[in-house]
Scaffold this motif. Structure first.
Motif, short mmCIF file in Angstrom:
data_model
loop_
_atom_site.label_atom_id
_atom_site.label_comp_id
_atom_site.label_asym_id
_atom_site.label_seq_id
_atom_site.Cartn_x
_atom_site.Cartn_y
_atom_site.Cartn_z
N HIS A 28 0.79 -0.84 0.24
CA HIS A 28 -0.25 0.15 0.10
C HIS A 28 0.87 1.27 0.01
O HIS A 28 0.99 2.34 0.88
N CYS A 29 2.19 1.43 -0.86
CA CYS A 29 2.78 2.47 -0.87
C CYS A 29 2.65 3.96 -0.62
O CYS A 29 0.86 4.19 -0.99
N GLU A 30 3.01 4.91 -0.17
CA GLU A 30 2.42 5.87 -0.72
C GLU A 30 2.34 6.59 -2.21
O GLU A 30 2.16 7.45 -2.50
N ASN A 31 3.89 6.10 -2.69
CA ASN A 31 3.91 6.32 -3.99
C ASN A 31 3.67 4.84 -4.98
O ASN A 31 4.57 4.69 -5.41
N PRO A 32 2.13 4.49 -5.36
CA PRO A 32 1.59 3.44 -5.78
C PRO A 32 2.39 3.43 -7.27
O PRO A 32 1.28 4.25 -7.91
N PRO A 33 3.72 2.80 -7.93
CA PRO A 33 3.10 2.74 -9.07
C PRO A 33 2.65 2.18 -10.16
O PRO A 33 1.90 2.26 -11.26
N CYS A 34 1.77 0.86 -9.53
CA CYS A 34 1.05 0.12 -9.96
C CYS A 34 -0.55 1.17 -10.75
O CYS A 34 -1.05 1.06 -11.43
N VAL A 35 -0.74 2.39 -9.48
CA VAL A 35 -1.98 3.00 -9.72
C VAL A 35 -1.42 4.04 -10.99
O VAL A 35 -2.33 4.37 -11.95
N LYS A 36 -0.61 4.35 -11.18
CA LYS A 36 -0.01 5.77 -12.55
C LYS A 36 -0.31 5.01 -13.53
O LYS A 36 -0.52 5.22 -14.62
N VAL A 37 -0.22 3.66 -13.52
CA VAL A 37 0.00 2.58 -14.95
C VAL A 37 -0.56 2.66 -15.37
O VAL A 37 -1.42 2.56 -17.06
N CYS A 38 -2.26 2.17 -14.91
CA CYS A 38 -3.29 1.81 -14.87
C CYS A 38 -4.20 2.60 -16.19
O CYS A 38 -4.57 3.65 -15.97
N ARG A 84 -2.61 -5.96 -17.10
CA ARG A 84 -1.78 -6.71 -16.23
C ARG A 84 -0.65 -5.84 -16.53
O ARG A 84 0.39 -5.59 -15.80
N TYR A 85 -0.67 -4.11 -16.57
CA TYR A 85 -0.42 -2.92 -16.68
C TYR A 85 0.79 -3.24 -15.30
O TYR A 85 2.28 -2.61 -15.06
N CYS A 86 0.11 -3.57 -14.34
CA CYS A 86 0.34 -2.99 -13.06
C CYS A 86 0.65 -4.42 -12.89
O CYS A 86 1.94 -3.66 -11.41
N MET A 87 0.82 -4.69 -13.03
CA MET A 87 1.45 -6.47 -12.38
C MET A 87 3.33 -6.09 -13.28
O MET A 87 4.48 -6.33 -12.49
N ALA A 88 3.19 -5.82 -14.43
CA ALA A 88 4.47 -5.16 -14.68
C ALA A 88 4.86 -3.86 -13.84
O ALA A 88 6.36 -3.82 -13.67
N ALA A 89 4.49 -3.32 -13.77
CA ALA A 89 4.65 -2.69 -12.38
C ALA A 89 5.22 -2.23 -11.29
O ALA A 89 6.10 -1.60 -10.41
N CYS A 90 4.02 -3.41 -10.46
CA CYS A 90 4.56 -3.06 -8.98
C CYS A 90 6.13 -4.37 -8.33
O CYS A 90 6.54 -5.05 -9.77
N PRO A 91 6.78 -3.52 -8.10
CA PRO A 91 7.79 -4.11 -8.23
C PRO A 91 8.59 -4.62 -6.79
O PRO A 91 9.39 -5.90 -6.12
N TYR A 92 6.98 -5.53 -5.84
CA TYR A 92 7.06 -6.28 -4.94
C TYR A 92 5.94 -8.10 -5.61
O TYR A 92 6.02 -8.36 -4.92
N GLY A 93 5.38 -7.82 -6.83
CA GLY A 93 4.90 -9.21 -6.32
C GLY A 93 3.70 -9.28 -5.71
O GLY A 93 3.09 -10.39 -5.72
N SER A 94 3.36 -8.41 -5.73
CA SER A 94 1.71 -8.38 -4.87
C SER A 94 0.17 -8.43 -5.93
O SER A 94 -0.13 -8.82 -5.30
N ARG A 95 0.74 -8.44 -7.06
CA ARG A 95 -0.86 -8.54 -8.00
C ARG A 95 -0.75 -9.80 -8.59
O ARG A 95 0.35 -10.17 -8.53
N SER A 96 -2.07 -10.32 -8.20
CA SER A 96 -2.13 -11.64 -9.02
C SER A 96 -3.29 -11.47 -10.34
O SER A 96 -4.29 -10.55 -9.96
N PHE A 97 -3.44 -12.31 -11.50
CA PHE A 97 -4.26 -12.11 -12.61
C PHE A 97 -4.79 -13.41 -12.22
O PHE A 97 -4.61 -14.84 -12.30
#
Lengths: 383, 244
Positions: free
Chosen positions: B108-118, B142-155
């Motif tokens: 739940h990053c303060e600066n979430p890269p996944c949000v930016k790319v959706c 699945r752009y958010c999965m590529a952007a998340c540096p923690y592998g926190s997202r599942s498809f």
């Protein structure tokens, strides 16, 4: 004019039939994918993009490379290109179509595609990619069509197309730049996180695009007796070799930065790409194949003996296109995702279904290209 | 009014408007709530095989237990210290504590890269810091999965509903083709309940609370003990902290 696309001999119709057959074959598997989900592909939670997105990147490049003919023809008035400028524009149309189709089949919920327009997110590069790709498709369709119609009526193309031509030049650069930005804006993937990615993409695009056009010209010469003129072929060959040298240079620059600095996060991905990681070296084999083919193609292209032998140059170009397809497609994607965030390597092997869908899309692209080219050549041949 | 005067007044108005708006931007009130979680790595080490929090979370959120490891759906899972903190640990630490288990979930990053790319706004950051997912808007790119540096997202690579052991009718299930991830139990927080993983832990290894509140348990622990976050150099500013 459209009727000209459908006039041809028996072999032409057989070729169309064959392409339709392969397209339908691919579509059957796409329907299976729609029903079952993307699980029928080889992708997974770690390698979450694969063959589809690899092809998408490659074909955006091919589309952008039409500018390598548009610039000399319209800005520098290289008259010889007049004969094939329409072929370059129609090749761009087919390539953009392919690129869009590959993104589409990669979506988990294709029925919701319009959400991109309904909820436009200006901060997402995917949104901008959609804008520039559709724009480029429309631009090239209009330009190709108007040019051809003018040729048919033996008049100058309408003057307003001039404006579109000038717009289309930076637009072509933008489609590939935006595509590179999709990747290089992600710090989560150090392999892509490089400002050189967009220039690298453009260099490899300007290699593969004109190479494909050259291949098409050679094929058309063989099958249709279409003669683009020896100057055109020589010029295109030069374009390919210059762009290829820049492409190889950019690749070496990237390698230097990573291997000299030894930065662990970047190093991990680049060593996986070139030498394998924890015993996983399947991709390294592909990478070296691509590098060796690129370097040898360059040597062959500048060796007079080879470049003047039509058969040798044809094979060289085919291998070169394959090398670039590997490099900016599968190798780019797989080295980006592997090693994973938890320092493992997850092997990705495209499934039979995934490859079938890819073949189907390719042949749909080839079908569009065939129809457009046949129309263009019929207009050119009949006075 | 003369044209000259009009331009003068209009120009002055424009400049003062710019000034006022920039001032109001810089005086944005600080956020009252910023949810965060602390995880006591030592507790997890002591109870190496404990999976209570994972099972509790996955049960109430209808997270399917997909057999194929490549297609796993995970909201919270375990890895080892050396894998999760690959570049943060020195070689000696890796030798001694590298194989310690470590609990992973969305930061739940303060600066979430996944949000930016959706491209559709299907994932967004709430005012209180929770990174949310709209399963009905996601197009599955699945752009958010590529952007998340923690592998926190599942498809959901296929229809995974068949792998849900016991259906919880109070929480939605997901269809094939959408991305999902930990929602920090926003459905429980709104009812003044703790996130399920925090509540379920039998050893009190997890705490949850408002990081902007001086008195909350995570705030206190973060002041008292040394903590690290995953990949701090990326500037994502995770809200999940690991107490050493």
């Amino acid at each position: 004019m459209i009727e000209k696309a459908l006039s041809g001999g028996k072999s032409y119709w057989l070729w169309l039939l064959f392409l339709c057959g392969v397209t339908v074959y691919g579509m059957i598997f796409y329907i299976q994918q729609l029903i079952y989900g993307l699980g029928i592909t080889g992708m997974g939670r770690d390698v979450s993009w694969g063959l589809y997105i690899a092809n998408f990147t490659f074909f955006v490049g091919v589309a952008a490379s039409a500018v390598m003919l548009v610039i000399p023809y319209y800005l520098h008035r290289v008259k010889e290109y007049g004969k094939i400028i329409i072929l370059a524009e129609f090749c761009a149309v087919a390539s953009v179509f392919l690129a869009i189709a590959f993104v589409f089949v990669d979506l988990g919920k294709p029925e919701r595609i319009f959400n991109i327009i309904l909820y436009p997110s200006l901060n997402s590069l995917l949104f901008w990619d959609m804008i520039v790709l559709t724009g480029y498709l429309i631009l090239n369709l209009i330009l190709g069509w108007c040019g051809l119609e003018a040729e048919k009526k033996e008049i100058e193309p309408p003057s307003w197309t001039k404006v579109l031509i000038y717009i289309s030049i930076p637009w072509a650069i933008s489609i590939h730049t935006v595509t590179a930005f999709i990747y290089c804006g992600l710090f989560a993937r150090p392999f892509w996180f490089s400002a050189l990615l967009a220039p690298r993409f453009l260099a490899s695009a300007f290699t593969s695009g004109p190479a494909i056009l050259l291949i098409l010209c050679i094929l058309l010469k063989g099958f249709r007796g279409f003669n683009p003129g020896i100057d055109v072929l020589e010029n295109l060959k030069k374009t390919v070799s210059y762009a290829l040298s820049v492409h190889i240079f950019f690749l070496l620059v990237e390698f230097f930065t990573v291997f000299y600095s030894d930065h662990p996060e970047h190093l991990k991905h680049f060593s996986y790409m070139l030498f394998g990681y924890k015993g996983h070296n399947g991709l390294a084999f592909l990478s070296w194949t691509s590098i060796v083919l690129s370097v040898f193609s360059f040597i062959f292209l500048i060796l007079k003996k080879v470049s003047e032998n039509p058969k040798a140059i044809f094979v060289t170009l085919l291998l070169l296109v394959f090398a670039i397809w590997l490099e900016k497609g599968l190798i780019l994607i797989l080295s980006g995702f592997n090693p994973t965030h938890e320092a493992e390597v997850v092997t990705y092997i495209p499934t039979f279904q995934e490859i079938s869908i890819t073949l189907g899309i390719w042949s749909l692209g080839a079908l569009i290209l065939t129809l457009l080219y046949n129309m263009a050549l019929n207009v050119k041949e009949k006075p | 009014m003369r044209r000259r005067d009009f331009l003068k007044i209009a120009g002055l108005g424009f400049i003062s408007g710019l000034f006022l708006s920039s001032v109001s931007f810089s005086f944005k009130p600080t956020r009252r709530v910023r949810w965060g979680i602390t995880i006591d790595v030592l507790q997890c080490k002591k109870n190496r095989d404990c999976k209570v929090c994972i099972e509790a979370c996955h049960e109430i959120h209808n997270v399917p237990d997909v057999p194929d490891p490549k297609e796993k759906v995970m909201w919270i899972w375990t890895s080892t210290f050396e894998k999760a903190f690959e570049n943060e640990l020195g070689p000696l630490v890796k030798e001694t504590r590298g194989s310690d288990p470590v609990l992973l979930l969305c930061n739940h990053c303060e600066n979430p890269p996944c949000v930016k790319v959706c491209p559709t706004g299907a994932t967004w950051k709430r005012e209180d810091g929770i990174v949310m997912m709209d399963y009905h808007r996601c197009i599955g790119c699945r752009y958010c999965m590529a952007a998340c540096p923690y592998g926190s997202r599942s498809f959901n690579w296929k229809d995974n509903r068949r792998y849900i052991k016991k259906l919880n009718y109070d929480f939605p299930v997901r269809t094939k083709g959408v991305v999902e991830k930990c929602n920090l139990c926003e459905e429980r927080i709104s009812k003044n309940l703790l996130p399920r993983c925090v509540e379920a832990c039998p050893y009190g290894a997890l705490t949850f609370g408002n990081l902007n509140d001086f008195q909350s348990s995570p705030s206190r622990l973060l002041r008292e003990r040394l903590s690290i976050v995953r990949k701090p150099h990326l500037g994502t500013l995770p809200n999940v902290f690991y107490l050493l």
